[in-house]
Design a protein around this motif. Structure first.
Motif, mmCIF file in Angstrom:
data_model
loop_
_atom_site.group_PDB
_atom_site.id
_atom_site.type_symbol
_atom_site.label_atom_id
_atom_site.label_comp_id
_atom_site.label_asym_id
_atom_site.label_seq_id
_atom_site.Cartn_x
_atom_site.Cartn_y
_atom_site.Cartn_z
ATOM 1 N N GLY A 23 -19.254 32.183 22.024
ATOM 2 C CA GLY A 23 -18.324 32.592 20.974
ATOM 3 C C GLY A 23 -16.920 32.122 21.260
ATOM 4 N N TYR A 82 -19.151 32.060 14.600
ATOM 5 C CA TYR A 82 -19.374 32.473 15.993
ATOM 6 C C TYR A 82 -18.068 32.695 16.751
ATOM 7 C CZ TYR A 82 -24.416 31.691 15.799
ATOM 8 O OH TYR A 82 -25.757 31.766 15.489
ATOM 9 N N THR A 126 -17.269 36.271 17.246
ATOM 10 C CA THR A 126 -18.297 37.076 17.911
ATOM 11 C C THR A 126 -18.216 36.889 19.422
ATOM 12 O OG1 THR A 126 -20.007 35.347 17.921
ATOM 13 C CG2 THR A 126 -19.795 36.670 15.910
ATOM 14 N N ASP A 127 -19.016 37.685 20.126
ATOM 15 C CA ASP A 127 -19.111 37.551 21.586
ATOM 16 C C ASP A 127 -20.414 36.870 21.983
ATOM 17 O OD1 ASP A 127 -20.939 39.467 20.941
ATOM 18 O OD2 ASP A 127 -20.269 40.950 22.428
ATOM 19 N N PHE A 128 -20.936 36.021 21.117
ATOM 20 C CA PHE A 128 -22.227 35.370 21.330
ATOM 21 C C PHE A 128 -22.218 34.585 22.644
ATOM 22 C CE2 PHE A 128 -25.411 32.023 19.889
ATOM 23 C CZ PHE A 128 -26.495 32.844 20.131
ATOM 24 N N ALA A 143 -25.479 38.258 18.250
ATOM 25 C CA ALA A 143 -24.037 38.056 18.267
ATOM 26 C C ALA A 143 -23.354 39.282 17.678
ATOM 27 C CB ALA A 143 -23.672 36.811 17.473
ATOM 28 N N THR A 144 -22.434 39.873 18.448
ATOM 29 C CA THR A 144 -21.698 41.050 17.998
ATOM 30 C C THR A 144 -20.325 40.628 17.473
ATOM 31 O OG1 THR A 144 -22.794 42.376 19.701
ATOM 32 C CG2 THR A 144 -20.831 43.318 18.665
ATOM 33 N N PHE A 145 -20.007 41.090 16.271
ATOM 34 C CA PHE A 145 -18.726 40.736 15.664
ATOM 35 C C PHE A 145 -17.591 41.424 16.421
ATOM 36 C CE2 PHE A 145 -15.339 41.179 12.501
ATOM 37 C CZ PHE A 145 -15.241 39.868 12.054
ATOM 38 N N THR A 146 -16.602 40.634 16.855
ATOM 39 C CA THR A 146 -15.478 41.171 17.635
ATOM 40 C C THR A 146 -14.127 40.940 16.962
ATOM 41 O OG1 THR A 146 -15.356 39.109 18.899
ATOM 42 C CG2 THR A 146 -16.688 40.899 19.834
#
Length: 290
Positions: A261, A36, A39-41, A47-50
């Motif tokens: 995140g 996490y 991510t930007d969770f 949750a989007t992988f960043t």
């Protein structure tokens, strides 16, 4: 008995619960936290992988560095103030006899059995700028200016005093136990050789207490880094981020700002700092022991 312990099924049945507990309760949350952190969770939704965005933000986050500085300052306070006093107190208690030893041991440990909430609100009343005990004591000595201990530049030092005082009992008890395990014959031999009490402490107690000191110092650093409850109830990191500590800052980012995140990024940094501190201390004490 040897047949039982040589049975593979028995060995697996004994070891498996501990392994499963470690995997599910410790390792799995750490791995999820690491995931996490990339991510930007926000705690809800997908949750989007960043990538390394959270880590780049972390290095530029002034609040994080202030909280880390305060945590390290508390660790220094533990090691340089609390622990020397705790060790000296433990050595003095060891010399007491009969009921006095047990009474003073209980008195020093009482703050550790009192609820953290009670301790925090007790010190809030002591630090109160209007009717607090501390300002009233200063007035008795002729100092009439009211000091806002938790709302001014004195806030961080006021919080450090509370935390160092509150953890004194644990450190003292561990050192006391370590001193009790030292063979009294060594002290008798030192006394026969003409050693004073101070010399016996420096030449007998301290060298034999190195393993205990290593454990206590390691626990002190980890405790300083994960300090939260007392800080949260006293100041919640205020004023501004002046009394912010690492664990409290993590909580605020994850659960107050809904940056779950980013909060996990701080937790990963926290784990890495704890591991580095533990490895460094092991090397320092190993060199001293060698």
């Amino acid at each position: 008995m040897s047949k039982i312990y040589s049975n593979r099924k028995v060995i697996i049945s004994l070891v498996l619960p501990g392994i499963l507990t470690f995997l599910l309760a410790i390792l799995a949350p750490i791995c999820l936290s690491a995931y996490y952190s990339f991510t930007d969770f926000s705690g809800m939704g997908a949750a989007t992988f960043t990538g390394l965005a959270n880590y780049k933000e972390l290095f530029q986050d002034q609040g994080f560095w202030i909280s880390l500085r305060n945590s390290l300052l508390l660790a220094v306070g533990f090691i340089c103030i609390q622990h020397p006093l705790a060790m000296i107190t433990a050595a003095i208690l060891d010399k007491l006899q009969n009921k006095a030893e047990g009474i003073f041991r209980c008195v020093y440990f009482i703050p550790n059995v009192i609820s953290v909430a009670v301790i925090a609100y007790l010190w809030k009343f002591i630090y109160n700028p209007n009717f607090g005990l501390l300002n009233n004591i200063l007035k008795a000595f002729g100092y009439t200016k009211e000091i806002n201990w938790l709302g001014s530049g004195m806030a961080i030092w006021s919080v450090l005093i509370v935390l160092i005082w509150h953890g004194f009992g644990w450190g003292m008890l561990i050192y006391y136990t370590g001193i009790k395990n030292i063979d009294p014959v060594l002290y008798e031999a030192a006394a026969i050789d003409g050693a004073t009490g101070a010399q016996s402490f420096l030449r007998v107690t301290l060298p034999l207490m190195k393993p205990v000191i290593q454990v206590n110092v390691t626990m002190a650093i980890i405790s300083a880094l994960k300090q939260m409850e007392t800080v949260y109830l006293l100041t919640n990191g205020g004023p501004g981020n002046q009394t912010q500590f690492l664990a409290n800052y993590l909580y605020k980012q994850a659960f107050n700002s809904f940056k779950y995140g980013y909060g996990n990024t701080i937790s990963v940094a926290f784990i890495l700092i704890c591991l580095m501190a533990t490895v460094l201390l092991n090397r320092v004490f190993k060199e001293k022991n060698d």
